[in-house]
Design a protein around this motif. Sequence first.
Motif, short mmCIF file in Angstrom:
data_model
loop_
_atom_site.label_atom_id
_atom_site.label_comp_id
_atom_site.label_asym_id
_atom_site.label_seq_id
_atom_site.Cartn_x
_atom_site.Cartn_y
_atom_site.Cartn_z
N ALA A 375 0.86 -1.19 0.00
CA ALA A 375 0.00 0.00 0.00
C ALA A 375 0.89 1.23 0.00
O ALA A 375 1.81 1.35 0.82
N VAL A 376 0.63 2.14 -0.94
CA VAL A 376 1.45 3.35 -1.07
C VAL A 376 0.54 4.58 -1.13
O VAL A 376 -0.65 4.48 -1.44
N THR A 377 1.12 5.73 -0.85
CA THR A 377 0.38 6.98 -0.93
C THR A 377 0.37 7.47 -2.37
O THR A 377 1.41 7.52 -3.02
N GLY A 378 -0.82 7.83 -2.87
CA GLY A 378 -0.91 8.43 -4.20
C GLY A 378 -1.24 7.43 -5.29
O GLY A 378 -1.62 6.28 -5.03
N ASP A 379 -1.06 7.87 -6.53
CA ASP A 379 -1.39 7.09 -7.70
C ASP A 379 -0.10 6.76 -8.45
O ASP A 379 0.48 7.63 -9.11
N PRO A 380 0.39 5.52 -8.39
CA PRO A 380 1.65 5.19 -9.04
C PRO A 380 1.61 5.30 -10.56
O PRO A 380 2.67 5.44 -11.18
N LEU A 381 0.43 5.25 -11.15
CA LEU A 381 0.36 5.39 -12.60
C LEU A 381 0.62 6.82 -13.06
O LEU A 381 1.00 7.05 -14.21
N THR A 382 0.41 7.78 -12.18
CA THR A 382 0.73 9.17 -12.53
C THR A 382 2.02 9.64 -11.87
O THR A 382 2.51 10.72 -12.21
N GLY A 383 2.56 8.85 -10.97
CA GLY A 383 3.82 9.19 -10.32
C GLY A 383 4.46 7.95 -9.75
O GLY A 383 4.12 7.52 -8.64
N LEU A 384 5.38 7.33 -10.51
CA LEU A 384 5.97 6.07 -10.09
C LEU A 384 6.75 6.18 -8.78
O LEU A 384 6.97 5.18 -8.09
N ALA A 385 7.15 7.39 -8.41
CA ALA A 385 7.84 7.57 -7.14
C ALA A 385 6.97 7.19 -5.95
O ALA A 385 7.48 6.97 -4.84
N ALA A 386 5.65 7.09 -6.16
CA ALA A 386 4.75 6.69 -5.07
C ALA A 386 5.11 5.32 -4.52
O ALA A 386 4.83 5.02 -3.35
N LEU A 387 5.76 4.47 -5.31
CA LEU A 387 6.13 3.14 -4.84
C LEU A 387 7.07 3.19 -3.65
O LEU A 387 7.19 2.21 -2.90
N ARG A 388 7.73 4.33 -3.47
CA ARG A 388 8.68 4.45 -2.36
C ARG A 388 8.04 5.06 -1.12
O ARG A 388 8.69 5.17 -0.08
N ASP A 389 6.76 5.45 -1.23
CA ASP A 389 6.04 6.02 -0.08
C ASP A 389 5.14 4.94 0.51
O ASP A 389 3.93 4.91 0.31
N VAL A 390 5.76 4.01 1.23
CA VAL A 390 5.07 2.81 1.69
C VAL A 390 4.20 3.10 2.91
O VAL A 390 4.66 3.69 3.89
#
Length: 401
Positions: A375-390
Amino acid sequence: MTLPPFPVSPARPRTDAGAPAATYALRAGRMFDGFTLSGPVTVHVRRDRVLAVDRTGSVPTGVPLIDLGDHVCLLPGLVDVRAHLAFDAGPDPVGSLAAADDEGLLARMRVAARTALHAGVTTVRDVGDRGFLASALAEQTAADPALGPEILAAGPPITTPGGHGHRLGGETVGPRALVDAVRERHARGCALVTIIASGDVRTPGSDPGRTQYTRGELRTVADEAHRLGLPVAAHAHAAVAIEDALAAGVDSLEHASFLGGHGAVEELRLLALVAGSGTFVSMTPVREPGPYADGVHAAYRALIRLGARFAVGSDAGTTSARPHNSLPSAPLELAALGASPLEALKAVTSQAAALCGLGSRKGRIRAGADADFLAVTGDPLTGLAALRDVRAVFRAGVRIR
């Protein structure tokens, strides 16, 4: 946005009576199921499997609910198709490994596995260890999911005397010995076989632009592995090794750097051959200083453009640029090479699971799949950096963080 009220610990959600809940529900504002984005969503979990997926995001009654929040995206746990848990990602991973006894090395591998898990990596394909220690660790994480990801172990990579990876103990010469090496890995419960088809710059005296085994030797390994039901991963930087491994019938081309080729026309022919073959390319796109980086990334751009079948691995442990929690950054590297955000996400979820032969239960969120989640914060499809916000990680239904 609030996290669930129960403590973060290696345990399933608890009922009011204090007993572990066999069934619970996760709710999030978005979900990437390994293929598409939707939301809101409620995912029902029973023990270690997904029971049902409700794409209306309704709040269930009668079961414990973990509401992750409207700004959270739920994804399948990430799948790292290429890692070395035995290497410590330090300044001298090979020297550090050589200095450790098996007990100390296994303890260090446990730390590496937990590091990957806390980053959201719930499945790791370990493509080379020493002494089959990754197989031992795989048994431990299967018994206790809080210890680390599900591990698919290859054992020591099969290599030539003094060849790349020889410090891991897999030096093998001759057709009979190659068959015996494959059989040993099968007998020890390995999930795949790794063969070093070309050299590598990290091994002194080894040339990444040259092959280590003949096409016939590669075919001997592939045929015996497939007879025993094991896939084959071929470490192949050299263009000639890529072509030989492809002709031998391996299941994945590791790195696929296209080094030491015979001109632009020949390289284009081989790139098209790989892309059209349907054989998986296990890309390792993390940029590091070195004479080959630009050429490798040019090859990856071409393979992506040609529609090659690919997933991405971290190659974790092999350098300080590749720590064991680095996979969530890999999709950003892929996007910089021309992959769409969707392709980049699939490369660490559904496509990565397919490369590992686990596409029916890993890298996706659907009824019957493993209850592995990130589970991450935000939308990874519009910002792949979200994958690092666990925000949370679950492995086999167990909340890890």
